[in-house]
Scaffold this active site. Structure first.
Site, mmCIF file in Angstrom:
data_model
loop_
_atom_site.group_PDB
_atom_site.id
_atom_site.type_symbol
_atom_site.label_atom_id
_atom_site.label_comp_id
_atom_site.label_asym_id
_atom_site.label_seq_id
_atom_site.Cartn_x
_atom_site.Cartn_y
_atom_site.Cartn_z
ATOM 1 N N ARG A 244 0.853 -1.185 0.000
ATOM 2 C CA ARG A 244 0.000 0.000 0.000
ATOM 3 C C ARG A 244 0.889 1.235 0.000
ATOM 4 O O ARG A 244 1.918 1.270 0.684
ATOM 5 C CB ARG A 244 -0.875 0.043 1.261
ATOM 6 C CG ARG A 244 -2.011 -0.949 1.278
ATOM 7 C CD ARG A 244 -3.101 -0.617 0.252
ATOM 8 N NE ARG A 244 -4.191 -1.567 0.309
ATOM 9 C CZ ARG A 244 -4.272 -2.654 -0.457
ATOM 10 N NH1 ARG A 244 -3.347 -2.919 -1.354
ATOM 11 N NH2 ARG A 244 -5.306 -3.466 -0.355
ATOM 12 N N GLU A 273 -4.028 7.129 -5.439
ATOM 13 C CA GLU A 273 -3.932 6.426 -6.727
ATOM 14 C C GLU A 273 -5.072 6.895 -7.602
ATOM 15 O O GLU A 273 -6.219 6.808 -7.169
ATOM 16 C CB GLU A 273 -4.043 4.912 -6.526
ATOM 17 C CG GLU A 273 -2.787 4.328 -5.930
ATOM 18 C CD GLU A 273 -2.948 2.877 -5.477
ATOM 19 O OE1 GLU A 273 -4.016 2.288 -5.722
ATOM 20 O OE2 GLU A 273 -2.016 2.347 -4.880
ATOM 21 N N HIS A 292 -1.275 -0.143 -9.588
ATOM 22 C CA HIS A 292 -1.868 -1.090 -8.624
ATOM 23 C C HIS A 292 -2.430 -2.318 -9.358
ATOM 24 O O HIS A 292 -3.632 -2.581 -9.330
ATOM 25 C CB HIS A 292 -2.962 -0.388 -7.806
ATOM 26 C CG HIS A 292 -3.273 -1.089 -6.511
ATOM 27 N ND1 HIS A 292 -3.656 -0.429 -5.371
ATOM 28 C CD2 HIS A 292 -3.254 -2.398 -6.163
ATOM 29 C CE1 HIS A 292 -3.882 -1.302 -4.399
ATOM 30 N NE2 HIS A 292 -3.635 -2.506 -4.866
#
Ligand SMILES: O=C(O)[C@H](O)CO
Length: 327
Positions: A244, A273, A292
């Site tokens: 993360r 993000e 991601h």
């Protein structure tokens, strides 16, 4: 009509598109009456009593107390992936809502992603590609020295399922492996991958050529890697993050990369993000960023979707919820 008898499940949109893959839709629509957040907000009076489950794909929709209050018949929240840092489990439980995730299926792909970032960064794949396809750069391979992977030391922070899979891969690349974890792994697990336990994170940071973050985001790991930790790392080291964004103090990372405190970073996760387009991390040559996509392979994403559907169905039928996450 049959579709009206299907359970109502709330889904959200990501970047203006439904947060569900096109080819998952047929499967999901056979089982559920999918309601988008937009549809829900437009017809709240009718839908709030109908919705019985939420399908959380990539942390969306955000499950706020306000949302929970407005959905009196909500029973299950099925969340994609392993991380549950975006969910307040105690709050959900206080509303009688069961939570599930998909912790097993993402392991291998996410570990592959960690290795992919490690290799791409060490061998400067992105920079090299940009140079090779650029119409106006002179093609001169003599400049393109990277860092050796074989024989280098990889420090893995967080030796859960994903961290361990990374270690298995790194062993095949003949890397030396250090790790830090809340609990030391069993001796036989350590020796299977040749991993050496570092009780202190600082020792791992000082010795590693590559530091890979595979810890869960919790209040204890929030900004675990800050200025002090980056300064402990070798100036030749690379930081890889597949967990993360918030595990790293991003401002400190920018400074460390700009001032060559560490050599490079390869990040599948950032905060937020996506990063704002003018974010300094996007301007640095020694940084690779991916959006991601640790678990983003066709098969894994399909299984994740199936598992989420299975958990919703079981929860709504009053059966034990597969992969239930307890507060
Ligand atoms: O936690 C995971 O598995 C992914 O990062 C998606 O959130």
């Amino acid at each position: 009509m049959e579709s009206q008898e299907l359970p109502y499940v709330l889904v959200d949109c990501i970047g203006g598109r439904l947060g569900v893959y096109e080819d998952h839709l047929g499967f999901l629509k056979k089982r559920f009456h999918l309601i988008t957040m937009k549809e829900y907000l437009e017809n709240k009076t009718f839908l709030s009593k109908k919705i019985r489950a939420i399908y959380v794909w990539y942390h969306k929709p955000a499950i706020t107390e306000e949302l929970l209050q407005s959905l009196p018949n909500l029973k299950v929240v099925a969340s994609a992936g392993v991380g549950i840092d975006h969910l307040d489990l105690k709050l959900l439980s206080s509303y009688g809502v069961k939570v599930s995730n998909t912790p097993f299926i993402v392991t291998t792909d996410t570990a592959d992603m960690g290795m992919a970032l490690l290799l791409a960064s060490s061998r400067r794949l992105v920079e090299g590609h940009e140079m090779a396809v650029s119409p106006d750069t002179e093609y001169f391979p003599v400049d393109w020295l990277g860092a050796e992977v074989s024989g280098a030391t990889l420090g893995i922070l967080g030796m859960g399922k994903i961290g361990y899979k990374v270690a298995e891969r790194a062993k095949a690349f003949e890397m030396k492996i250090l790790y830090h974890n809340r609990n030391q792994r069993k001796k036989e697990e350590e020796s299977a991958v040749g991993a050496v336990y570092c009780k202190k994170i600082d020792d791992l940071l000082r010795q590693s050529d590559f530091v890979l973050l595979a810890v869960n985001l919790t209040p204890q790991t929030h900004k675990l890697i800050g200025k002090r930790e980056l300064e402990l790392m070798k100036p030749t080291a690379t930081l890889i993050n597949i967990s993360r964004g918030l595990i790293v103090d991003q401002d400190a990372l920018v400074e460390a990369l700009q001032n060559k405190v560490i050599k490079a970073a390869a990040l599948d996760v950032t905060y937020p993000e996506p990063l704002p387009r003018d974010h300094p991390l996007l301007k640095l040559k020694n940084v690779i960023i991916t959006p991601h996509i640790g678990s983003a392979t066709k098969k894994t994403r399909w299984v994740m979707m199936e598992e989420m559907a299975e958990s919703i169905e079981a929860g709504l039928a009053g059966l034990p919820v597969p992969r239930e996450v307890l507060p």
